[in-house]
Design an enzyme around this catalytic site. Sequence first.
Site, PDB file in Angstrom:
ATOM      1  N   SER A 147       0.863  -1.183   0.000  1.00  0.00           N
ATOM      2  CA  SER A 147       0.000   0.000   0.000  1.00  0.00           C
ATOM      3  C   SER A 147       0.900   1.234   0.000  1.00  0.00           C
ATOM      4  CB  SER A 147      -0.827  -0.033   1.288  1.00  0.00           C
ATOM      5  OG  SER A 147      -1.388   1.222   1.577  1.00  0.00           O
ATOM      6  N   TYR A 160      -1.184  -1.131  10.550  1.00  0.00           N
ATOM      7  CA  TYR A 160      -1.282  -1.379   9.107  1.00  0.00           C
ATOM      8  C   TYR A 160      -0.002  -0.905   8.407  1.00  0.00           C
ATOM      9  CZ  TYR A 160      -3.402  -1.304   4.409  1.00  0.00           C
ATOM     10  OH  TYR A 160      -3.683  -1.519   3.085  1.00  0.00           O
TER      11      TYR A 160
END
Length: 277
Positions: A147, A160
Amino acid sequence: MTHTRMAARPYHDRVVWITGASSGVGEGLAHAFAGAGARVVLSARRGDELERVRSALPGDGHVVVPMDVSRADAVPALVADVRQRCGRIDVLVCNAGVSQRGRFAETTLDVFRRIIEVNLLGVAAHIHAVLPVLREQGGGHVVVTSSVAGKFGIPGRSAYCASKHAVHGLCDALRAEHAHENIRVSTLVIAAVKSNVNANAYTADGGQVGTGGRWSYSGGMEAKVAGRKIVAALARGQEEINVVPNRRAALPLWQQRLWPRLVYRRMAKLARSKWWA
Ligand SMILES: NC(=O)c1ccc[n+]([C@@H]2O[C@H](COP(=O)([O-])OP(=O)(O)OC[C@H]3O[C@@H](n4cnc5c(N)ncnc54)[C@H](OP(=O)(O)O)[C@@H]3O)[C@@H](O)[C@H]2O)c1
């Protein structure tokens, strides 16, 4: 098969195993790989959703293998099962993942651990179990979905970000260790692809954000479009692939490299707002 058809279907008869294939990016990838000639192995926890995806794919021979990627102990048996059913594994796409909305100080360590178990340890366990198969076959391709949060820290997503930063280190080391064995390794740096990632994100206390969350990728890229872009770049052997809907979304990736303090300041400003929630 003629040369032209081979070029249009670069994954003809290849076996591609995709986790997180029951929605979003993974579903888009399943369509793109199947369209490129692959036999796709679809994994995630929800078997009914995997069946829905499988029945809509072009081509034949696609199989559903339900799995919870955080159950590392179960992975070797699943690898043996896929090998028995499909004969080989050419590409492993570790795409399953879960996001987060909550400041670090308020997030329980249990939530932090659960995110790391899915996004990092699950990835490591899966690659560890598939690697001997790729070596025995004389090569293959490992792909891990990261990401923009794997490139710079974003408020409200500490676990995350930690998990996605870590997969870059894992993949870079793997690539170096296995380059001489014809094993390629690629990472996908994704932003704003339409999916359920925001609704499925953990809150600080382990709940789910749900569909009422502040974040939506309504202006984002369609998952099937993302899937086609990714598969084309993978077929070229690209090591790191940016998957962003427009140039503006790619800007922080360049800024992080050239002027990191600009990004630190911008993120600190965002952290003071409710933007991250
Ligand atoms: N969409 C974006 O803009 C974006 C941006 C950056 C990164 N990403 C990354 O893209 C990947 C795919 O996410 P997405 O956007 O497509 O979100 P999504 O629609 O929520 O898909 C997540 C997928 O992961 C699966 N999954 C979650 N936990 C799992 C577990 N414990 N075991 C097995 N499968 C599990 C889910 O299936 P089940 O619920 O059936 O298990 C689902 O198929 C993730 O790694 C995410 O971090 C996405």
